[in-house]
Design a protein around this motif. Structure first.
Motif, PDB file in Angstrom:
ATOM      1  N   THR A  10      65.441  25.808  33.989  1.00 14.26           N
ATOM      2  CA  THR A  10      65.462  24.411  34.430  1.00 14.26           C
ATOM      3  C   THR A  10      64.131  24.049  35.079  1.00 14.26           C
ATOM      4  O   THR A  10      63.322  24.933  35.412  1.00 14.26           O
ATOM      5  N   MET A  11      63.921  22.763  35.273  1.00 20.11           N
ATOM      6  CA  MET A  11      62.718  22.304  35.978  1.00 20.11           C
ATOM      7  C   MET A  11      62.693  22.876  37.393  1.00 20.11           C
ATOM      8  O   MET A  11      61.634  23.244  37.906  1.00 20.11           O
ATOM      9  N   ASP A  12      63.847  22.986  38.021  1.00 23.40           N
ATOM     10  CA  ASP A  12      63.914  23.569  39.359  1.00 23.40           C
ATOM     11  C   ASP A  12      63.462  25.026  39.323  1.00 23.40           C
ATOM     12  O   ASP A  12      62.721  25.465  40.203  1.00 23.40           O
ATOM     13  N   ASP A  13      63.901  25.788  38.310  1.00 27.15           N
ATOM     14  CA  ASP A  13      63.458  27.179  38.173  1.00 27.15           C
ATOM     15  C   ASP A  13      61.938  27.252  38.027  1.00 27.15           C
ATOM     16  O   ASP A  13      61.288  28.106  38.623  1.00 27.15           O
ATOM     17  N   LEU A  14      61.382  26.347  37.231  1.00 28.11           N
ATOM     18  CA  LEU A  14      59.941  26.309  37.013  1.00 28.11           C
ATOM     19  C   LEU A  14      59.212  25.956  38.307  1.00 28.11           C
ATOM     20  O   LEU A  14      58.182  26.558  38.640  1.00 28.11           O
ATOM     21  N   PHE A  15      59.750  25.005  39.053  1.00 26.80           N
ATOM     22  CA  PHE A  15      59.178  24.625  40.343  1.00 26.80           C
ATOM     23  C   PHE A  15      59.157  25.829  41.286  1.00 26.80           C
ATOM     24  O   PHE A  15      58.130  26.133  41.891  1.00 26.80           O
ATOM     25  N   VAL A  16      60.272  26.517  41.404  1.00 28.56           N
ATOM     26  CA  VAL A  16      60.362  27.658  42.325  1.00 28.56           C
ATOM     27  C   VAL A  16      59.415  28.773  41.883  1.00 28.56           C
ATOM     28  O   VAL A  16      58.724  29.377  42.710  1.00 28.56           O
ATOM     29  N   HIS A  17      59.358  29.033  40.580  1.00 29.41           N
ATOM     30  CA  HIS A  17      58.447  30.077  40.087  1.00 29.41           C
ATOM     31  C   HIS A  17      56.992  29.746  40.447  1.00 29.41           C
ATOM     32  O   HIS A  17      56.253  30.599  40.936  1.00 29.41           O
ATOM     33  N   VAL A  77      55.391  35.805  43.617  1.00 28.01           N
ATOM     34  CA  VAL A  77      55.423  36.520  42.343  1.00 28.01           C
ATOM     35  C   VAL A  77      53.971  36.779  41.955  1.00 28.01           C
ATOM     36  O   VAL A  77      53.103  35.936  42.184  1.00 28.01           O
ATOM     37  N   THR A  78      53.717  37.938  41.411  1.00 27.74           N
ATOM     38  CA  THR A  78      52.367  38.307  41.033  1.00 27.74           C
ATOM     39  C   THR A  78      51.742  37.232  40.153  1.00 27.74           C
ATOM     40  O   THR A  78      52.362  36.742  39.213  1.00 27.74           O
ATOM     41  N   CYS A  79      50.533  36.889  40.497  1.00 24.64           N
ATOM     42  CA  CYS A  79      49.785  35.854  39.777  1.00 24.64           C
ATOM     43  C   CYS A  79      48.539  36.499  39.164  1.00 24.64           C
ATOM     44  O   CYS A  79      47.533  36.674  39.852  1.00 24.64           O
ATOM     45  N   PRO A  80      48.616  36.875  37.893  1.00 33.34           N
ATOM     46  CA  PRO A  80      47.452  37.500  37.259  1.00 33.34           C
ATOM     47  C   PRO A  80      46.210  36.606  37.260  1.00 33.34           C
ATOM     48  O   PRO A  80      45.083  37.109  37.289  1.00 33.34           O
ATOM     49  N   ALA A  81      46.403  35.297  37.249  1.00 26.47           N
ATOM     50  CA  ALA A  81      45.257  34.381  37.236  1.00 26.47           C
ATOM     51  C   ALA A  81      44.433  34.530  38.508  1.00 26.47           C
ATOM     52  O   ALA A  81      43.211  34.711  38.441  1.00 26.47           O
ATOM     53  N   ILE A  82      45.054  34.454  39.664  1.00 30.18           N
ATOM     54  CA  ILE A  82      44.289  34.543  40.911  1.00 30.18           C
ATOM     55  C   ILE A  82      43.748  35.952  41.099  1.00 30.18           C
ATOM     56  O   ILE A  82      42.632  36.140  41.593  1.00 30.18           O
ATOM     57  N   ASP A  83      44.519  36.952  40.680  1.00 27.68           N
ATOM     58  CA  ASP A  83      44.022  38.332  40.759  1.00 27.68           C
ATOM     59  C   ASP A  83      42.745  38.475  39.940  1.00 27.68           C
ATOM     60  O   ASP A  83      41.776  39.101  40.385  1.00 27.68           O
ATOM     61  N   GLY A  84      42.727  37.876  38.754  1.00 29.67           N
ATOM     62  CA  GLY A  84      41.552  37.948  37.894  1.00 29.67           C
ATOM     63  C   GLY A  84      40.360  37.209  38.471  1.00 29.67           C
ATOM     64  O   GLY A  84      39.223  37.696  38.403  1.00 29.67           O
ATOM     65  N   ILE A  85      40.608  36.036  39.027  1.00 29.52           N
ATOM     66  CA  ILE A  85      39.524  35.248  39.627  1.00 29.52           C
ATOM     67  C   ILE A  85      38.902  36.018  40.795  1.00 29.52           C
ATOM     68  O   ILE A  85      37.677  36.097  40.920  1.00 29.52           O
ATOM     69  N   ILE A  86      39.736  36.606  41.632  1.00 23.22           N
ATOM     70  CA  ILE A  86      39.239  37.362  42.790  1.00 23.22           C
ATOM     71  C   ILE A  86      38.524  38.636  42.331  1.00 23.22           C
ATOM     72  O   ILE A  86      37.461  38.989  42.864  1.00 23.22           O
ATOM     73  N   GLU A  87      39.068  39.301  41.332  1.00 20.80           N
ATOM     74  CA  GLU A  87      38.425  40.516  40.808  1.00 20.80           C
ATOM     75  C   GLU A  87      37.044  40.192  40.225  1.00 20.80           C
ATOM     76  O   GLU A  87      36.068  40.900  40.472  1.00 20.80           O
ATOM     77  N   GLU A  88      36.962  39.105  39.474  1.00 21.33           N
ATOM     78  CA  GLU A  88      35.681  38.699  38.903  1.00 21.33           C
ATOM     79  C   GLU A  88      34.678  38.381  40.013  1.00 21.33           C
ATOM     80  O   GLU A  88      33.504  38.763  39.943  1.00 21.33           O
ATOM     81  N   ALA A  89      35.122  37.689  41.049  1.00 21.55           N
ATOM     82  CA  ALA A  89      34.246  37.359  42.174  1.00 21.55           C
ATOM     83  C   ALA A  89      33.715  38.628  42.833  1.00 21.55           C
ATOM     84  O   ALA A  89      32.516  38.721  43.150  1.00 21.55           O
ATOM     85  N   ASN A  90      34.579  39.608  43.033  1.00 19.78           N
ATOM     86  CA  ASN A  90      34.154  40.870  43.640  1.00 19.78           C
ATOM     87  C   ASN A  90      33.163  41.611  42.757  1.00 19.78           C
ATOM     88  O   ASN A  90      32.193  42.190  43.248  1.00 19.78           O
ATOM     89  N   ASP A  91      33.412  41.593  41.437  1.00 19.21           N
ATOM     90  CA  ASP A  91      32.499  42.260  40.508  1.00 19.21           C
ATOM     91  C   ASP A  91      31.119  41.624  40.559  1.00 19.21           C
ATOM     92  O   ASP A  91      30.106  42.315  40.647  1.00 19.21           O
ATOM     93  N   ILE A  92      31.062  40.296  40.505  1.00 20.42           N
ATOM     94  CA  ILE A  92      29.777  39.594  40.494  1.00 20.42           C
ATOM     95  C   ILE A  92      29.057  39.785  41.823  1.00 20.42           C
ATOM     96  O   ILE A  92      27.864  40.092  41.854  1.00 20.42           O
TER      97      ILE A  92
END
Length: 167
Positions: A10-17, A77-92
């Motif tokens: 549901t839209m509510d499930d999507l909102f909570v996720h 919930v684990t967010c691969p997007a933010i993990d990737g952005i932070i990992e890239e920042a640390n690498d650079i």
């Protein structure tokens, strides 16, 4: 629970996720900011990161209020997007020896984070309103406004001299 899994019906499930996604992201950002503060050499950039760390703590508090108002468990919930952005920042940042170039790289990394947060908060505000949760939307809008203001401040730092010094 993954995107478009059976757990999101549901839209509510999507909102909570998505709420749990940004909650996780804010906690990861809170962990990353002290390192960014330590690496920044521009006093204005260092101060901007310090201010944003305090804002991030407030944003987490507002997210906790949204969880409570919405009647759902406060968790991320684990967010691969933010993990990737932070990992890239640390690498650079780990590869840059020139401190002025490092400041420009830190701004770029911080803006990638801000843009991610802006998209999430913008979506959550719209969905909260659609779900009739103006109370939640108002809290989420405060976070959105802070993120947009931080992005604007970073742009001013970059264009106001940091990028020029790095060049």
């Amino acid at each position: 629970m993954g995107w478009f899994s059976k757990d999101i019906a549901t839209m509510d499930d999507l909102f909570v996720h998505t709420l749990r996604d940004i909650y996780y992201a804010e906690h990861q950002i809170k962990k990353a900011l002290p390192d960014m503060i330590a690496k920044a050499t521009s006093p204005q950039l260092k101060q901007g990161f310090e201010i944003h760390l305090r804002e991030t703590e407030g944003q987490i508090g507002r997210l906790q209020q949204v969880f409570k108002l919405h009647g759902v468990e406060e968790k991320g919930v684990t967010c691969p997007a933010i993990d990737g952005i932070i990992e890239e920042a640390n690498d650079i940042a780990g590869e840059v020896a020139d401190k002025q170039v490092l400041d420009a790289a830190l701004i770029a990394a911080a803006q990638a984070v801000e843009h991610y947060e802006i998209t999430r908060y913008g979506t959550l505000v719209a969905w909260a309103k659609q779900l009739g949760r103006d109370d939640c939307a108002a809290l989420l809008k405060q976070n959105l406004d802070e993120e947009a203001a931080t992005d604007e401040k970073l742009t001013k730092l970059a264009t106001g001299g940091i990028n020029r010094k790095a060049a």
